[in-house]
Design a protein around this motif. Structure first.
Motif, short mmCIF file in Angstrom:
data_model
loop_
_atom_site.label_atom_id
_atom_site.label_comp_id
_atom_site.label_asym_id
_atom_site.label_seq_id
_atom_site.Cartn_x
_atom_site.Cartn_y
_atom_site.Cartn_z
N UNK A 18 13.86 29.41 -43.95
CA UNK A 18 14.86 28.30 -44.90
C UNK A 18 16.01 27.56 -44.21
N UNK A 19 16.04 28.26 -42.51
CA UNK A 19 16.88 27.89 -41.97
C UNK A 19 16.68 26.12 -41.87
N UNK A 20 17.88 25.61 -41.99
CA UNK A 20 17.88 24.00 -42.23
C UNK A 20 17.53 23.78 -40.74
N UNK A 21 16.65 22.57 -40.65
CA UNK A 21 16.18 21.85 -39.57
C UNK A 21 16.71 21.20 -38.74
N UNK A 22 18.10 20.76 -39.58
CA UNK A 22 18.84 19.51 -39.06
C UNK A 22 19.69 20.12 -38.15
N UNK A 23 20.21 20.77 -38.79
CA UNK A 23 21.15 22.62 -37.49
C UNK A 23 20.09 22.72 -36.49
N UNK A 24 19.31 24.07 -36.42
CA UNK A 24 18.49 23.69 -36.22
C UNK A 24 18.11 23.19 -34.24
N UNK A 25 18.20 21.87 -34.99
CA UNK A 25 17.24 21.44 -33.77
C UNK A 25 18.45 20.41 -33.55
N UNK A 26 19.51 20.20 -34.12
CA UNK A 26 21.03 19.99 -32.94
C UNK A 26 21.38 20.78 -31.95
N UNK A 27 21.08 22.61 -32.21
CA UNK A 27 21.13 23.77 -31.87
C UNK A 27 19.95 23.63 -30.31
N UNK A 28 19.34 23.08 -31.06
CA UNK A 28 17.89 22.80 -29.22
C UNK A 28 17.83 21.69 -28.55
N UNK A 29 18.53 21.04 -29.09
CA UNK A 29 18.98 19.94 -28.36
C UNK A 29 19.65 20.31 -27.35
N UNK A 30 21.39 21.30 -27.66
CA UNK A 30 22.24 21.76 -26.58
C UNK A 30 21.38 22.39 -25.27
N UNK A 31 20.70 23.43 -26.74
CA UNK A 31 20.17 24.25 -25.25
C UNK A 31 18.74 23.48 -24.02
N UNK A 32 18.20 22.87 -24.49
CA UNK A 32 17.18 22.22 -23.71
C UNK A 32 18.38 21.25 -22.75
N UNK A 33 19.91 20.48 -23.53
CA UNK A 33 19.87 19.93 -22.19
C UNK A 33 20.68 20.93 -20.94
N UNK A 34 21.19 22.11 -21.76
CA UNK A 34 21.68 23.40 -20.87
C UNK A 34 20.20 24.05 -19.77
N UNK A 35 19.15 23.83 -20.52
CA UNK A 35 17.50 23.93 -19.92
C UNK A 35 17.09 23.08 -19.22
N UNK A 36 18.02 22.12 -19.03
CA UNK A 36 17.38 20.97 -17.57
C UNK A 36 18.23 21.16 -16.76
N UNK A 37 19.53 20.79 -17.66
CA UNK A 37 20.69 21.58 -16.43
C UNK A 37 20.16 22.57 -15.17
#
Lengths: 422, 431
Positions: B210-229
């Motif tokens: 039930x973890x809200x997808x809005x927060x989690x997708x925002x977090x995943x965005x930032x993780x992906x930016x770091x990962x692609x860096x």
């Protein structure tokens, strides 16, 4: 690998949350031993600088020199001990214990990373606080809004606009305080718009906030390209707040340079954290805000004006975010660059969740995020063979774990994000 | 909320029966049936956005503002200057995005009579650029729209897009000596898969905890930016100083139809086909029906025996795959490599497109064509009229506001009728 083992055990006999934590502690201890403890040259030492790098009021004290391997082993022992105790009997304050274990882990890691070198601990903690400032202010804004039941992911946009307003007003009037006031006002205006959309028009709050974020990116970049770039000295060069040393307190070793030699906005952040805590938990108004956020209908029945409470909370939150925006320009570099907030508003949101929608919790997690931020720069200098990007990911991953409820369950206010129909 | 929706339904039946609602006499304004309103409101929203954009252009133009100081002495000068500024700006926008039909006609005639195609290519360049810009928008808009239909707010399109692009680029440059017939589908698949995996994580967390997808997708965005860096500076870095991937093999590139300056590629047709498939999936299949039901009313869905967990997972994974394709089409069709800041804003733009398209695949296609046109025209506007391209983001933000709060548009244009059907978006993250 570790998680599959845990899952297998979970199936054999059901593990409660506290046993789970115990296992996490044990794993942390073992990992520390395996990766940092072993294979160090005997007699190698780590030097932690306890005096700030800059000219400071603090009374100088000798640096802390620790033998690397014994220190790491001590940390491993503490972690293992806590893990066993937690597994066997469990503690009431398991979350605090988790903090202790995390601290041990980080300390062991630092001791390992800086082996044979010196590492300025106080300087880094000080920069953690400074880096945490916009995050903490964003988190406080989030708390004000969400405690009253309005989700606000527009903090990023609010901070971006107020950052620009702050520097332009400060440059034109040649007065930094005017810039700060303008930033606070612009924060209030934008969040008032968000409140109107969310409370009166009952628009989906995330849509409204997304619109504000897109608009803020566009508007600030537009103004930047159209005016600021051509007239940098007239419009976009304000200077920054001086470092204020608080008499006496700044003389305390270690704590003095970290907390009592900072710019105005850092102090404002510290004061606001306490103020918001008092406001929310020790005043009538705060009780109303929380009631509206948890159960608006009940609050309405008791004669509380739900709409008014939400408007005021969101606008107050916006003003705090405005200060956060001002930090980026007149608080740190004295100049506006496009998209300079770089996601700090969203990280503030994460800090708010990690801190369980409470000011002190949010402050602590902001410090943690700030710490991760300054640590990665430090590690690059120390040439530690861990990509700094992975360290920067850690706060986001931690937030996601917290949201799943495995470690330190975070419960949002019950009516968060739901428009109220009278 | 439930009561309100019921009320909405009854008003609609009343108006459909060509029987004006009883409260009609009280309010003034034009009565427009809801079916027409769903078409009219987006149009008016875009129109109003453009008008406000024009106002912004004028009031930030120092020369025009100066003419208003003498407004009472020479109103004509001020108005003419205003008109001139707006006409130059939007004229450049129009010319830069659609080209000039007469030039196209003359270029065509020249080509047919002499076989010289330079003029023709120059004439159609603007409109092909608009279609090129619209291609990733279609995929991205579809991604967010599919999420909306299931009551999910996928703010993570940006991250999924980046990961998809990286995955596609990796398949594109690391595998060599494959026929295009295999290599290209493989790269497309990799891109879709990358996005799907990136979305599956928040989808799983939403469905299971039930973890809200809005927060989690925002977090995943930032993780992906770091990962692609990290990827772009390390494992995937091309030789040289710039943090970019190597160029993909020609066999993985989406075919182009015209000689070099024109970048129009097959991705556009792929996007249209995918839009058709998404429509078919959402409205003609059982799974699509379940997704829409879960989005409209999870309790009813559960009561009818549908698996909410499955629908959420499926919607999120498909949404991620579409977002991944958005990045993939850009890499395989246009850039042929991935660099830092590749995703810049596509994710948020996609939200705007899904909203503007009312979460309907065909609506999304139209919205994407519009914003693709605006984006590519704005590049021309920047060079010809000196107006920063960011004006498009301002207009986009305004359009979202108007779409989300139709009350503003109704009030501006005095449109009556209770309200049109509203798409259910997210619920708050409280319970």
């Amino acid at each position: 690998m570790a998680t599959t083992a845990v899952r297998a055990q979970q199936k054999a006999f059901t593990l409660g949350r506290s046993q789970w934590l115990g296992i996490v502690f044990l794993i942390a201890g073992l990992l520390t031993f395996l990766f940092f403890g072993r294979g160090l040259e005997a007699g190698i030492k780590t030097k932690f600088g306890l005096n700030p790098g800059f000219a400071s009021q603090a009374i100088p004290i000798p640096d802390l020199v620790l033998p690397t391997q014994p220190t790491i082993y001590a940390m491993v022992l503490i972690m293992l001990l806590l893990g066993v105790l937690q597994l066997v009997r469990g503690f009431r304050f398991a979350d605090a214990l988790l903090g202790v274990v995390a601290l041990c882990f980080v300390f062991a890691f630092l001791t390992w990373a800086a082996r044979g070198k010196s590492f300025n601990l106080v300087g880094m903690l000080g920069s953690s606080l400074v880096r945490a400032t916009p995050i903490a202010l964003a988190a406080l804004c989030g708390i004000m809004c969400e405690r009253s039941g309005v989700v606000n992911i527009a903090i990023e946009g609010i901070m971006l606009i107020s950052a620009q307003v702050a520097v332009v007003v400060a440059t034109v009037t040649k007065n930094l305080y005017a810039g700060l006031v303008a930033a606070i006002l612009s924060g209030a205006i934008i969040s008032a718009f968000h409140a109107a959309m969310a409370v009166s028009f009952k628009v989906d709050q995330i849509v409204s906030a997304t619109a504000i974020n897109i608009f803020a990116t566009g508007a600030t970049s537009f103004i930047s390209a159209r005016f600021l770039e051509k007239n940098t000295n007239l419009l976009n060069n304000s200077g920054t707040f001086r470092i204020i040393s608080i008499p006496l307190l700044s003389k305390i070793p270690i704590l003095g340079p970290i907390f009592f030699e900072n710019g105005l906005i850092v102090y404002l952040m510290l004061i606001l954290t306490v103020l918001v805590h008092i406001l929310l938990f020790y005043t009538k108004w705060g009780l109303r805000v929380r009631a509206v956020g948890e159960h608006p209908r009940a609050a309405d029945t008791l004669g509380i004006n739900v709409y008014l409470v939400r408007y005021v909370s969101v606008i107050l939150g916006g003003m705090i975010a405005g200060i956060g925006g001002a930090y980026f320009t007149i608080g740190s570099v004295g100049r506006f660059d496009e998209i300079m907030t770089a996601g700090k508003g969203f990280i503030g949101l994460a800090a708010m969740i990690f801190g369980k929608w409470a000011p002190f919790g949010a402050f602590a997690s902001s410090i943690l995020f700030g710490f991760a931020d300054s640590l990665q720069i430090k590690l690059q200098i120390l040439r530690v063979p861990i990509p700094s990007e992975f360290l920067l990911m850690a706060p986001y991953i931690v937030t996601m774990i917290v949201l799943t409820g495995v470690v330190g369950r975070a419960e949002p206010p019950a009516a968060d994000g739901q428009p109220y129909e009278k | 909320m439930g009561e309100e929706r019921k009320g909405t339904a009854s008003t609609q039946t009343v108006t459909r029966g060509k029987q004006p609602a009883t409260g009609a006499k009280k309010e003034r304004g034009i009565l427009i049936p809801p079916a027409w309103q769903t078409l009219l409101l987006p149009v008016l929203a875009v129109f109003t956005g453009l008008v406000i954009g024009a106002i912004v252009i004028v009031i930030t133009d120092a020369a025009v503002v100066a003419t208003y100081r003498n407004f009472f002495r020479a109103p004509g000068t001020a108005l003419a200057a205003t008109w001139h500024t707006i006409a130059t700006a939007y004229g450049a926008l129009l010319y830069g995005s659609l080209g000039n039909p007469r030039e196209v006609y003359e270029g065509m005639r020249l080509y047919l009579s002499t076989g010289d195609n330079t003029l023709f290519l120059r004439a159609i360049w603007p409109i092909t650029e608009s279609l090129v810009a619209a291609t990733p928008y279609i995929f991205g808009g579809l991604a967010v729209a599919l999420g909306f239909r299931c009551g999910l707010f996928n703010i993570g399109a940006e991250g999924q897009l980046g990961i998809g692009a990286l995955a596609a680029a990796w398949v594109g440059y690391s595998i060599t000596n494959l026929p295009a017939l295999i290599h290209l589908p493989l790269a497309l698949l990799a891109g879709a898969l990358g996005g799907a995996i990136w979305a599956a994580i928040p989808g799983y967390l939403k469905a299971k905890t039930g973890a809200h997808e809005v927060v989690n997708t925002i977090m995943m965005n930032w993780i992906s930016f770091r990962l692609s860096d990290w990827l772009l500076n390390g494992p995937m870095k091309a030789p040289g100083y710039r943090p970019i991937t190597p160029n993909i093999e020609p066999t993985a590139a989406l075919p182009r139809f015209f000689p070099p300056p024109i970048r129009f590629h097959a991705g556009f047709f792929l996007a249209l086909i995918v839009a058709g498939i998404v429509y078919w999936f959402l409205f003609k299949t059982t799974l699509g029906f379940e997704i829409r039901t879960v989005g409209a009313n999870p309790d009813a869905a559960r009561y009818a025996g549908m698996s909410i967990t499955r629908s959420i997972m499926l919607a999120m994974v498909l949404s991620g795959a579409l977002a991944g394709l958005a990045g993939t089409s850009q890499v395989l069709g246009v850039d042929h490599w991935v660099g830092q800041g590749f995703t810049a804003g596509y994710g948020f733009d996609s939200i705007a497109l899904a909203l503007l398209g009312k979460s309907h695949p065909f609506g999304v296609v139209l919205a994407s064509l519009l914003f693709g046109t605006l984006r590519s025209g704005a590049t021309r506007m920047q060079s010809l009229a000196g107006i920063p391209i960011d004006i498009i983001s301002i207009i986009q933000g305004l359009v979202i506001v108007f779409i989300a709060a139709p009350a503003i548009i109704r009030w501006l244009y005095r449109i009556r009728v209770e309200r049109a059907e509203e798409v259910v978006l997210t619920r708050g993250w409280g319970k």
